[in-house]
Design a protein around this motif. Sequence first.
Motif, PDB file in Angstrom:
ATOM      1  N   GLY A  12      11.600  -2.922   2.043  1.00 49.05           N
ATOM      2  CA  GLY A  12      11.570  -2.227   3.369  1.00 49.05           C
ATOM      3  C   GLY A  12      11.248  -0.834   3.593  1.00 49.05           C
ATOM      4  O   GLY A  12      10.902  -0.409   4.606  1.00 49.05           O
ATOM      5  N   ASP A  13      11.844  -0.166   2.853  1.00 51.55           N
ATOM      6  CA  ASP A  13      11.480   1.467   3.041  1.00 51.55           C
ATOM      7  C   ASP A  13      10.091   1.647   2.929  1.00 51.55           C
ATOM      8  O   ASP A  13       9.778   2.715   3.821  1.00 51.55           O
ATOM      9  CB  ASP A  13      12.250   2.055   1.938  1.00 51.55           C
ATOM     10  CG  ASP A  13      13.929   2.337   2.199  1.00 51.55           C
ATOM     11  OD1 ASP A  13      14.332   1.786   3.372  1.00 51.55           O
ATOM     12  OD2 ASP A  13      14.528   2.749   1.055  1.00 51.55           O
ATOM     13  N   TYR A  14       9.183   1.009   1.965  1.00 57.40           N
ATOM     14  CA  TYR A  14       7.939   1.394   1.988  1.00 57.40           C
ATOM     15  C   TYR A  14       7.339   0.863   3.113  1.00 57.40           C
ATOM     16  O   TYR A  14       6.280   1.308   3.574  1.00 57.40           O
ATOM     17  CB  TYR A  14       7.377   0.807   0.598  1.00 57.40           C
ATOM     18  CG  TYR A  14       8.018   1.654  -0.468  1.00 57.40           C
ATOM     19  CD1 TYR A  14       7.422   2.806  -0.884  1.00 57.40           C
ATOM     20  CD2 TYR A  14       9.089   1.382  -1.294  1.00 57.40           C
ATOM     21  CE1 TYR A  14       7.808   3.632  -1.804  1.00 57.40           C
ATOM     22  CE2 TYR A  14       9.352   1.890  -2.350  1.00 57.40           C
ATOM     23  CZ  TYR A  14       9.057   3.076  -2.499  1.00 57.40           C
ATOM     24  OH  TYR A  14       9.330   4.035  -3.547  1.00 57.40           O
ATOM     25  N   GLU A  56       4.110   7.022   8.044  1.00 59.51           N
ATOM     26  CA  GLU A  56       3.723   7.923   7.311  1.00 59.51           C
ATOM     27  C   GLU A  56       2.407   8.030   6.559  1.00 59.51           C
ATOM     28  O   GLU A  56       1.793   9.194   6.383  1.00 59.51           O
ATOM     29  CB  GLU A  56       5.012   8.331   6.247  1.00 59.51           C
ATOM     30  CG  GLU A  56       4.919   9.705   5.475  1.00 59.51           C
ATOM     31  CD  GLU A  56       6.094  10.008   4.533  1.00 59.51           C
ATOM     32  OE1 GLU A  56       5.792  10.582   3.607  1.00 59.51           O
ATOM     33  OE2 GLU A  56       7.079   9.282   4.772  1.00 59.51           O
ATOM     34  N   LEU A  57       2.059   7.153   6.059  1.00 57.64           N
ATOM     35  CA  LEU A  57       0.877   7.005   5.407  1.00 57.64           C
ATOM     36  C   LEU A  57      -0.300   7.000   6.228  1.00 57.64           C
ATOM     37  O   LEU A  57      -1.264   7.456   5.763  1.00 57.64           O
ATOM     38  CB  LEU A  57       0.830   5.622   4.369  1.00 57.64           C
ATOM     39  CG  LEU A  57      -0.272   5.561   3.697  1.00 57.64           C
ATOM     40  CD1 LEU A  57      -0.628   6.469   2.613  1.00 57.64           C
ATOM     41  CD2 LEU A  57      -0.247   3.917   2.895  1.00 57.64           C
ATOM     42  N   LEU A  86       0.663  -1.059   0.088  1.00 63.20           N
ATOM     43  CA  LEU A  86      -0.034   0.089  -0.104  1.00 63.20           C
ATOM     44  C   LEU A  86       0.960   1.371   0.112  1.00 63.20           C
ATOM     45  O   LEU A  86       0.509   2.076  -0.685  1.00 63.20           O
ATOM     46  CB  LEU A  86      -1.041   0.015   1.055  1.00 63.20           C
ATOM     47  CG  LEU A  86      -1.977   1.048   1.173  1.00 63.20           C
ATOM     48  CD1 LEU A  86      -3.015   0.797   0.131  1.00 63.20           C
ATOM     49  CD2 LEU A  86      -2.858   0.980   2.454  1.00 63.20           C
ATOM     50  N   SER A  87       1.953   1.282   0.656  1.00 57.39           N
ATOM     51  CA  SER A  87       3.050   2.508   0.705  1.00 57.39           C
ATOM     52  C   SER A  87       3.344   2.449  -0.561  1.00 57.39           C
ATOM     53  O   SER A  87       3.610   3.682  -1.005  1.00 57.39           O
ATOM     54  CB  SER A  87       4.069   2.308   1.963  1.00 57.39           C
ATOM     55  OG  SER A  87       3.449   2.029   3.055  1.00 57.39           O
ATOM     56  N   TYR A  88       3.666   1.395  -1.200  1.00 60.64           N
ATOM     57  CA  TYR A  88       4.362   1.531  -2.703  1.00 60.64           C
ATOM     58  C   TYR A  88       3.644   2.139  -3.443  1.00 60.64           C
ATOM     59  O   TYR A  88       4.069   2.846  -4.422  1.00 60.64           O
ATOM     60  CB  TYR A  88       4.823   0.248  -2.979  1.00 60.64           C
ATOM     61  CG  TYR A  88       5.538   0.244  -4.493  1.00 60.64           C
ATOM     62  CD1 TYR A  88       6.806   0.593  -4.664  1.00 60.64           C
ATOM     63  CD2 TYR A  88       4.740  -0.080  -5.515  1.00 60.64           C
ATOM     64  CE1 TYR A  88       7.553   0.752  -6.013  1.00 60.64           C
ATOM     65  CE2 TYR A  88       5.425  -0.086  -6.981  1.00 60.64           C
ATOM     66  CZ  TYR A  88       6.678   0.314  -7.019  1.00 60.64           C
ATOM     67  OH  TYR A  88       7.231   0.323  -8.092  1.00 60.64           O
ATOM     68  N   MET A  89       2.339   1.775  -3.540  1.00 56.50           N
ATOM     69  CA  MET A  89       1.175   2.181  -4.246  1.00 56.50           C
ATOM     70  C   MET A  89       0.815   3.940  -4.304  1.00 56.50           C
ATOM     71  O   MET A  89       0.673   4.513  -5.214  1.00 56.50           O
ATOM     72  CB  MET A  89      -0.281   1.475  -3.965  1.00 56.50           C
ATOM     73  CG  MET A  89      -0.031   0.066  -4.298  1.00 56.50           C
ATOM     74  SD  MET A  89      -1.628  -0.854  -3.923  1.00 56.50           S
ATOM     75  CE  MET A  89      -3.110  -0.149  -4.661  1.00 56.50           C
ATOM     76  N   ALA A  90       1.190   4.162  -2.849  1.00 54.45           N
ATOM     77  CA  ALA A  90       1.130   5.694  -2.605  1.00 54.45           C
ATOM     78  C   ALA A  90       2.156   6.423  -2.669  1.00 54.45           C
ATOM     79  O   ALA A  90       2.248   7.718  -3.404  1.00 54.45           O
ATOM     80  CB  ALA A  90       0.671   5.848  -1.140  1.00 54.45           C
ATOM     81  N   TYR A  91       3.523   5.675  -2.687  1.00 56.63           N
ATOM     82  CA  TYR A  91       4.623   6.761  -2.894  1.00 56.63           C
ATOM     83  C   TYR A  91       5.736   6.104  -3.986  1.00 56.63           C
ATOM     84  O   TYR A  91       6.549   6.776  -4.236  1.00 56.63           O
ATOM     85  CB  TYR A  91       5.565   6.802  -1.490  1.00 56.63           C
ATOM     86  CG  TYR A  91       4.571   7.200  -0.281  1.00 56.63           C
ATOM     87  CD1 TYR A  91       4.339   8.460  -0.338  1.00 56.63           C
ATOM     88  CD2 TYR A  91       4.265   6.567   0.676  1.00 56.63           C
ATOM     89  CE1 TYR A  91       3.558   8.912   0.934  1.00 56.63           C
ATOM     90  CE2 TYR A  91       3.707   6.918   1.889  1.00 56.63           C
ATOM     91  CZ  TYR A  91       3.148   8.182   1.860  1.00 56.63           C
ATOM     92  OH  TYR A  91       2.421   8.658   2.914  1.00 56.63           O
ATOM     93  N   GLY A  92       5.480   4.765  -4.416  1.00 51.81           N
ATOM     94  CA  GLY A  92       6.710   4.361  -5.244  1.00 51.81           C
ATOM     95  C   GLY A  92       6.790   4.774  -6.738  1.00 51.81           C
ATOM     96  O   GLY A  92       7.740   4.827  -7.267  1.00 51.81           O
TER      97      GLY A  92
END
Length: 582
Positions: free
Chosen positions: A200-202, A208-209, A177-183
């Motif tokens: 791992g960064d995501y 943050e998300l 989900l983080s990757y979808m938001a920031y990747g």
Amino acid sequence: MKHIRETWKVTVSEALGAMAREKGLDIATTVDNLVLETPPKPEMGDMGFPLFVWSKAFRMGPPQIAIALAERLAGVGPGTAKAIGPYLNIFLDRAAVARTVLDKSSRPGYGSSGSLAGTRIMIEFSSPNTNKPLHLGHLRNDVLGESVSRILRANGAEVLKINLINDRGVHICKSMLSYMAYGGGRTPQDEGKKSDHFVGDYYVKFNELKMADEAAEEKAQDLLVRWEAGDAQVIDLWKHMNEWAVSGIKTTYERTGISFDKYYYESQIYLTGKEEVQKGLANGAFFKAEDGSVRIDLSPIGLDEKVLLRKDGTSIYMTQDIGLAIHRHDDWPFDRLIYVVANEQQYHFKVLFHILERLGYEWAKNLYHLSYGLVNLPEGRMKTREGTVVDADALLDTLRDTALEEIQAKGREEALGDAADIAEKVALGAVHYYLIQATPSKDMIFNPQESLSFNGDTGPYIQYMGARISSMLRKRDKGEGKASDGLVRPDLLAKDAEWELVRRIAAYPEAVEQAGAEYNPAVVAAHLYDLASAFSRFYHDNPILNSDDPDTAATRLALADSVRNVMKHGLGLLCIPFLEAM
């Protein structure tokens, strides 16, 4: 030495039995009733039998029993029996023992045994999540599992090392989900980052998300539902991110010398076990609660109830482990299955093993949870999502760079050749030894500076002692010193200083056997440290290569070579590189 001790225990037991019969006494004098100790001083012998417990039965004082036994055993056994106060002490023929020890310890594989021959042992360890790179806690699990596997094999067992990759679940969906938001469609190659670190960064970014989107947790759960439903878009992203994570994790395995014979993936087996639970429900091992869930009554093992299937029929992690254990036994029938998992999961495995026994699987009694303590930082516990973990790759990089700086400061680069490679191996020795020197069950605080020290109970210290001996052997081969002109004479090893090393070399196979029986590599680590320390003292006090007498030089160097062989074999069991030069 073990066979010598066992021989003397039988000999003394038989002598006590003969004494009892002559006195008309009915006394059980079995080997199990005898205590065998190591005398505190060399001049008191090599082994000692305290005789206090026999005084009442024989109606004699312990010193009188010792005298009677010594007279009876004159000329019997490998060595000489002497009465020293309330003890019967054994003085071995040191030259004969030294000759045997030098011969055996010069052979490949010295330290290995057949104590577990014919035993099939499956061992599961590591089991990483595919939402982050390996951290310090994983390193403890990995080196514990790998070294136990090597020790078991050294004792003759057939070992299958397995790894369950946890590649599904809401925690995986959070990184997705983080990757979808920031990747933004970027890849590890785009950012020049190791692929598991990229993923791992995501996972860390999920915090943050959550601050930006109050529904983030709910969306991650929804993503899992879509994954289980086979949503093509979700599956495609999941495959990419898992491939990145697993590829990076396997690179770290290769770097640290960790390997596996078989991989299992949670995504492929998470539905297993439901059928077994239904069988247990049918035969009365489990019951259906009022809310419709299937449960087991754990009162026979002092616990409450455990849900095995939710009221909607969905499984839980325990259900998966039930099915997976059965599948593994069908796949590779084992005599023992060892789970290397942190002590936080003691309840889980106690319940799992009980459930499998209730289901009627005889082999369930041979399941074992090798529980180990947590690795903490000086400032507290590690938490991945808060970014407070000690990353495995970064830790190894830091230790390698520090070791390389030490090599450069000493001007050893040219002499060592590939100094960076040596520094990398020193870093591995530092981390692996530090993590394995403590008994597995203990929590520990990792101190990088202490782990890299070349003094004291550390991996680099033992590596250095091995390299020092290798250096002496190379000098001998170049004609330096007098060892090349002398003969190896075991009778010269009867002195106390040499004999201390002979005894420790002779005891090494027993340490390996004990470590295998206890699943505790710390036993081998302690033996290597004691041997390295004893050799350091000997080296300091006694000239070896440059001894004035050629025979003494040759004999001491042969003894040093045996020390080296033990160190090389032992470090290999602990997944620590042996270094020929440092």
